[in-house]
Motif scaffolding. Sequence first.
Motif, PDB file in Angstrom:
ATOM      1  N   GLU A   2      -4.883 -18.248  -4.286  1.00 39.33           N
ATOM      2  CA  GLU A   2      -5.560 -17.309  -3.383  1.00 39.33           C
ATOM      3  C   GLU A   2      -4.947 -17.340  -1.983  1.00 39.33           C
ATOM      4  N   MET A   3      -4.633 -18.535  -1.492  1.00 32.84           N
ATOM      5  CA  MET A   3      -3.947 -18.630  -0.192  1.00 32.84           C
ATOM      6  C   MET A   3      -2.625 -17.885  -0.221  1.00 32.84           C
ATOM      7  N   ASN A   4      -1.903 -18.056  -1.330  1.00 30.83           N
ATOM      8  CA  ASN A   4      -0.611 -17.400  -1.498  1.00 30.83           C
ATOM      9  C   ASN A   4      -0.756 -15.880  -1.451  1.00 30.83           C
ATOM     10  N   THR A   5      -1.750 -15.368  -2.189  1.00 30.21           N
ATOM     11  CA  THR A   5      -1.959 -13.916  -2.246  1.00 30.21           C
ATOM     12  C   THR A   5      -2.367 -13.358  -0.891  1.00 30.21           C
ATOM     13  N   LEU A   6      -3.337 -14.008  -0.241  1.00 34.49           N
ATOM     14  CA  LEU A   6      -3.835 -13.497   1.042  1.00 34.49           C
ATOM     15  C   LEU A   6      -2.775 -13.579   2.140  1.00 34.49           C
ATOM     16  N   ALA A   7      -1.827 -14.535   2.013  1.00 32.42           N
ATOM     17  CA  ALA A   7      -0.791 -14.659   3.038  1.00 32.42           C
ATOM     18  C   ALA A   7       0.288 -13.592   2.881  1.00 32.42           C
ATOM     19  N   ILE A   8       0.553 -13.149   1.650  1.00 34.73           N
ATOM     20  CA  ILE A   8       1.639 -12.188   1.441  1.00 34.73           C
ATOM     21  C   ILE A   8       1.186 -10.751   1.722  1.00 34.73           C
ATOM     22  N   ILE A   9      -0.130 -10.488   1.682  1.00 36.59           N
ATOM     23  CA  ILE A   9      -0.619  -9.121   1.894  1.00 36.59           C
ATOM     24  C   ILE A   9      -0.200  -8.558   3.264  1.00 36.59           C
ATOM     25  N   VAL A  12       2.317  -9.396   5.034  1.00 36.75           N
ATOM     26  CA  VAL A  12       3.776  -9.270   5.041  1.00 36.75           C
ATOM     27  C   VAL A  12       4.197  -7.973   4.364  1.00 36.75           C
ATOM     28  N   ILE A  13       3.513  -7.615   3.270  1.00 36.99           N
ATOM     29  CA  ILE A  13       3.847  -6.374   2.563  1.00 36.99           C
ATOM     30  C   ILE A  13       3.443  -5.156   3.397  1.00 36.99           C
ATOM     31  N   SER A  14       2.264  -5.220   4.012  1.00 31.63           N
ATOM     32  CA  SER A  14       1.708  -4.031   4.681  1.00 31.63           C
ATOM     33  C   SER A  14       2.054  -3.949   6.165  1.00 31.63           C
ATOM     34  N   LYS A  15       2.956  -4.791   6.667  1.00 29.52           N
ATOM     35  CA  LYS A  15       3.248  -4.761   8.110  1.00 29.52           C
ATOM     36  C   LYS A  15       3.965  -3.480   8.529  1.00 29.52           C
ATOM     37  N   GLN A  16       4.672  -2.845   7.593  1.00 30.99           N
ATOM     38  CA  GLN A  16       5.224  -1.527   7.887  1.00 30.99           C
ATOM     39  C   GLN A  16       4.097  -0.503   7.866  1.00 30.99           C
ATOM     40  N   ALA A  59       1.547  -0.480  -1.797  1.00 31.62           N
ATOM     41  CA  ALA A  59       2.075  -1.686  -2.436  1.00 31.62           C
ATOM     42  C   ALA A  59       1.175  -2.886  -2.172  1.00 31.62           C
ATOM     43  N   ALA A  60       0.692  -3.026  -0.925  1.00 28.28           N
ATOM     44  CA  ALA A  60      -0.190  -4.145  -0.602  1.00 28.28           C
ATOM     45  C   ALA A  60      -1.501  -4.067  -1.389  1.00 28.28           C
ATOM     46  N   THR A  61      -2.058  -2.860  -1.519  1.00 26.16           N
ATOM     47  CA  THR A  61      -3.307  -2.688  -2.270  1.00 26.16           C
ATOM     48  C   THR A  61      -3.109  -3.031  -3.745  1.00 26.16           C
ATOM     49  N   LYS A  62      -2.017  -2.524  -4.325  1.00 26.83           N
ATOM     50  CA  LYS A  62      -1.728  -2.832  -5.732  1.00 26.83           C
ATOM     51  C   LYS A  62      -1.525  -4.329  -5.946  1.00 26.83           C
ATOM     52  N   ILE A 116       7.677  -3.892  -5.298  1.00 23.62           N
ATOM     53  CA  ILE A 116       8.965  -4.222  -4.691  1.00 23.62           C
ATOM     54  C   ILE A 116       9.602  -2.987  -4.056  1.00 23.62           C
ATOM     55  N   GLN A 117       9.434  -1.825  -4.691  1.00 20.21           N
ATOM     56  CA  GLN A 117       9.975  -0.595  -4.122  1.00 20.21           C
ATOM     57  C   GLN A 117       9.249  -0.203  -2.838  1.00 20.21           C
ATOM     58  N   GLY A 118       7.954  -0.508  -2.726  1.00 20.67           N
ATOM     59  CA  GLY A 118       7.186  -0.166  -1.542  1.00 20.67           C
ATOM     60  C   GLY A 118       7.300  -1.169  -0.412  1.00 20.67           C
ATOM     61  N   SER A 119       8.018  -2.270  -0.640  1.00 25.00           N
ATOM     62  CA  SER A 119       8.160  -3.315   0.377  1.00 25.00           C
ATOM     63  C   SER A 119       9.540  -3.242   1.018  1.00 25.00           C
ATOM     64  N   THR A 120       9.709  -3.990   2.094  1.00 24.80           N
ATOM     65  CA  THR A 120      11.035  -4.120   2.691  1.00 24.80           C
ATOM     66  C   THR A 120      11.887  -5.054   1.831  1.00 24.80           C
ATOM     67  N   MET A 121      13.166  -5.071   2.100  1.00 26.75           N
ATOM     68  CA  MET A 121      14.080  -5.932   1.338  1.00 26.75           C
ATOM     69  C   MET A 121      13.710  -7.410   1.489  1.00 26.75           C
TER      70      MET A 121
END
Length: 345
Positions: free
Chosen positions: A34-41, A43-47, A55-58, A119-124
């Motif tokens: 859960e910590m892992n998931t909540l920390a990456i959200i 990062v994905i949605s910062k754009q 992508a972050a919602t999915k 992965i397509q909706g995120s940055t490289m």
Amino acid sequence: MSPMTTTIILSSLATGTIITMSSHHWMMAWIGLEMNTLAIIPVISKQHHPRATEAATKYFLTQAAASALILFSSSINAWKTGTWDITQMTDSTANTLLTSALAMKLGLVPMHFWLPEIIQGSTMKTALIISTWQKLAPMTLLCLSMNNLSMTILLTMGTMSALFAGWAGMNQTQTRKIMAYSSIAHIGWMVTITTTLTNITTLALAMYLFMTTSMFSALISLKSKTMQDMTTSWTTSPTLMTMAMLTLLSLGGLPPLSGFMPKWLILEELITQNTIPMATILVMSTLLSLFFYMRLTYTTTLTTSPNTTQTKYKWRFKLSPYTLLLSSTAPLTMMILPLTPLVMN
């Protein structure tokens, strides 16, 4: 994103994975996930872009469902057996649920549909994290609970993942989606051998991390998001494109390169275990994967893009962590094959 926020998020991401990898209790493993998931959200949605938000919602919905399944399966096992130990999953219903949850976490077929879209909706850079670091915790849980999981389901999922990823990657032109299907195929290979020898799984995972990190570092340095971008990258740096070509061939598993080593060992073990039909399917699926690697290689390096003679070569890259990351992982991606006997001993 401020440096303080970035530090806190990346530290939480690393801590969550380490907690899961070092835990023996299912509740602690769940907390780490859960910590892992909540920390990456974040990062994905910062754009600030609809694709990043989607992508972050999915990712959140998929990973929350998988974590809930892990908690549900461990609760059923604790109810039936009275223990929360990860290595003591003896109830068949709990094991089936756990297999499904870990397959969803890893992106195995038929629970793989979230991975290419995210992965397509995120940055490289975010795609690099999702493809490498985010695989460590589920693979650790898979190896820890391997003796109790359903072997038939795992072998079927692994074979289907390798086969489907080869088919699906053939008509992709986005480099991030190609790397996503490459990830699905490699995870499928790892899962097929996890049921027999976890040390080969560890070796295959390490090689996958080296190859994927090397390829993403090259793509980040070249700023190449599509095959069309890759065709004109030769003028930026021929040396970097040559390394990218060798990394792609290593991902495909061609013999002189390091990527051949895990596939060779996995096939050897599968044939020893008398699972020749599955080994044959895996080899045929590798040919499919090799086709789109070779297509990308051909359009980037083996053909010269239509440039005029006045084209200026951009030799001077800005020194960044990704060029340093590439210089450290590229030799491991290309030259480890002669060390195979030493690694196995």
